[in-house]
Design a protein around this motif. Sequence first.
Motif, PDB file in Angstrom:
ATOM      1  N   MET A 178      -5.467   6.274   3.849  1.00  0.00           N
ATOM      2  CA  MET A 178      -5.300   5.602   2.562  1.00  0.00           C
ATOM      3  C   MET A 178      -4.090   4.676   2.642  1.00  0.00           C
ATOM      4  O   MET A 178      -3.072   5.030   3.211  1.00  0.00           O
ATOM      5  N   ARG A 179      -4.213   3.514   2.031  1.00  0.00           N
ATOM      6  CA  ARG A 179      -3.138   2.521   2.084  1.00  0.00           C
ATOM      7  C   ARG A 179      -2.396   2.418   0.762  1.00  0.00           C
ATOM      8  O   ARG A 179      -1.655   1.481   0.549  1.00  0.00           O
ATOM      9  N   GLU A 180      -2.573   3.390  -0.121  1.00  0.00           N
ATOM     10  CA  GLU A 180      -1.963   3.307  -1.442  1.00  0.00           C
ATOM     11  C   GLU A 180      -0.446   3.219  -1.365  1.00  0.00           C
ATOM     12  O   GLU A 180       0.168   2.445  -2.096  1.00  0.00           O
ATOM     13  N   GLY A 181       0.179   3.983  -0.484  1.00  0.00           N
ATOM     14  CA  GLY A 181       1.637   3.947  -0.353  1.00  0.00           C
ATOM     15  C   GLY A 181       2.153   2.561  -0.004  1.00  0.00           C
ATOM     16  O   GLY A 181       3.013   2.023  -0.711  1.00  0.00           O
ATOM     17  N   PRO A 182       1.643   1.962   1.087  1.00  0.00           N
ATOM     18  CA  PRO A 182       2.100   0.609   1.437  1.00  0.00           C
ATOM     19  C   PRO A 182       1.789  -0.429   0.360  1.00  0.00           C
ATOM     20  O   PRO A 182       2.575  -1.340   0.127  1.00  0.00           O
ATOM     21  N   LYS A 205       1.591   0.052  -2.941  1.00  0.00           N
ATOM     22  CA  LYS A 205       2.528   0.240  -4.052  1.00  0.00           C
ATOM     23  C   LYS A 205       3.920  -0.253  -3.669  1.00  0.00           C
ATOM     24  O   LYS A 205       4.583  -0.941  -4.445  1.00  0.00           O
ATOM     25  N   THR A 206       4.341   0.068  -2.456  1.00  0.00           N
ATOM     26  CA  THR A 206       5.663  -0.358  -1.988  1.00  0.00           C
ATOM     27  C   THR A 206       5.762  -1.875  -1.943  1.00  0.00           C
ATOM     28  O   THR A 206       6.750  -2.453  -2.400  1.00  0.00           O
ATOM     29  N   LYS A 207       4.760  -2.535  -1.387  1.00  0.00           N
ATOM     30  CA  LYS A 207       4.789  -3.998  -1.274  1.00  0.00           C
ATOM     31  C   LYS A 207       4.724  -4.648  -2.654  1.00  0.00           C
ATOM     32  O   LYS A 207       5.439  -5.605  -2.929  1.00  0.00           O
ATOM     33  N   ALA A 208       3.890  -4.117  -3.544  1.00  0.00           N
ATOM     34  CA  ALA A 208       3.786  -4.665  -4.901  1.00  0.00           C
ATOM     35  C   ALA A 208       5.123  -4.562  -5.617  1.00  0.00           C
ATOM     36  O   ALA A 208       5.575  -5.511  -6.263  1.00  0.00           O
ATOM     37  N   GLN A 209       5.770  -3.417  -5.506  1.00  0.00           N
ATOM     38  CA  GLN A 209       7.068  -3.233  -6.147  1.00  0.00           C
ATOM     39  C   GLN A 209       8.117  -4.159  -5.533  1.00  0.00           C
ATOM     40  O   GLN A 209       8.980  -4.682  -6.240  1.00  0.00           O
ATOM     41  N   VAL A 242      -0.344  -7.546 -10.042  1.00  0.00           N
ATOM     42  CA  VAL A 242       0.340  -7.274  -8.775  1.00  0.00           C
ATOM     43  C   VAL A 242       0.281  -5.783  -8.462  1.00  0.00           C
ATOM     44  O   VAL A 242      -0.065  -5.379  -7.347  1.00  0.00           O
ATOM     45  N   LEU A 243       0.601  -4.956  -9.440  1.00  0.00           N
ATOM     46  CA  LEU A 243       0.616  -3.513  -9.218  1.00  0.00           C
ATOM     47  C   LEU A 243      -0.777  -2.937  -8.956  1.00  0.00           C
ATOM     48  O   LEU A 243      -0.908  -1.914  -8.286  1.00  0.00           O
ATOM     49  N   ALA A 244      -1.819  -3.591  -9.461  1.00  0.00           N
ATOM     50  CA  ALA A 244      -3.192  -3.114  -9.265  1.00  0.00           C
ATOM     51  C   ALA A 244      -3.835  -3.682  -8.004  1.00  0.00           C
ATOM     52  O   ALA A 244      -4.954  -3.302  -7.659  1.00  0.00           O
ATOM     53  N   SER A 245      -3.134  -4.561  -7.308  1.00  0.00           N
ATOM     54  CA  SER A 245      -3.707  -5.213  -6.138  1.00  0.00           C
ATOM     55  C   SER A 245      -4.081  -4.195  -5.059  1.00  0.00           C
ATOM     56  O   SER A 245      -3.350  -3.247  -4.787  1.00  0.00           O
ATOM     57  N   LEU A 293      -0.585  -9.349  -0.882  1.00  0.00           N
ATOM     58  CA  LEU A 293       0.783  -9.012  -1.282  1.00  0.00           C
ATOM     59  C   LEU A 293       1.793  -9.529  -0.258  1.00  0.00           C
ATOM     60  O   LEU A 293       2.859 -10.018  -0.624  1.00  0.00           O
ATOM     61  N   HIS A 294       1.440  -9.440   1.024  1.00  0.00           N
ATOM     62  CA  HIS A 294       2.318  -9.997   2.063  1.00  0.00           C
ATOM     63  C   HIS A 294       2.481 -11.502   1.872  1.00  0.00           C
ATOM     64  O   HIS A 294       3.584 -12.036   1.985  1.00  0.00           O
ATOM     65  N   ARG A 295       1.377 -12.187   1.578  1.00  0.00           N
ATOM     66  CA  ARG A 295       1.450 -13.641   1.363  1.00  0.00           C
ATOM     67  C   ARG A 295       2.314 -13.961   0.153  1.00  0.00           C
ATOM     68  O   ARG A 295       3.113 -14.888   0.187  1.00  0.00           O
ATOM     69  N   TRP A 296       2.161 -13.198  -0.933  1.00  0.00           N
ATOM     70  CA  TRP A 296       2.990 -13.425  -2.111  1.00  0.00           C
ATOM     71  C   TRP A 296       4.454 -13.236  -1.775  1.00  0.00           C
ATOM     72  O   TRP A 296       5.298 -14.029  -2.177  1.00  0.00           O
ATOM     73  N   SER A 297       4.780 -12.202  -1.010  1.00  0.00           N
ATOM     74  CA  SER A 297       6.185 -11.954  -0.693  1.00  0.00           C
ATOM     75  C   SER A 297       6.756 -13.053   0.196  1.00  0.00           C
ATOM     76  O   SER A 297       7.909 -13.440   0.051  1.00  0.00           O
TER      77      SER A 297
END
Length: 50
Positions: free
Chosen positions: A1-5, A7-11, A32-35, A41-45
């Motif tokens: 599951m990728r939920e941790g990464p 959530k971390t990236k979104a935050q 963003v948080l629901a992505s 998310l990497h591109r946004w950052s």
Amino acid sequence: MREGPLKTKAQAVLAFLGACGLEVPADVRERVLASTDLGGLHRWSRRDAV
């Protein structure tokens, strides 16, 4: 599951925008948080850093 990464990236994206003094509207914050697209998310950052 990728939920941790996800959530971390979104935050991180939201924290960076806040640190830059930008107010993130609630609907954008929710998007963003629901992505589920870690690449997006990497591109946004990366865009935020420019």
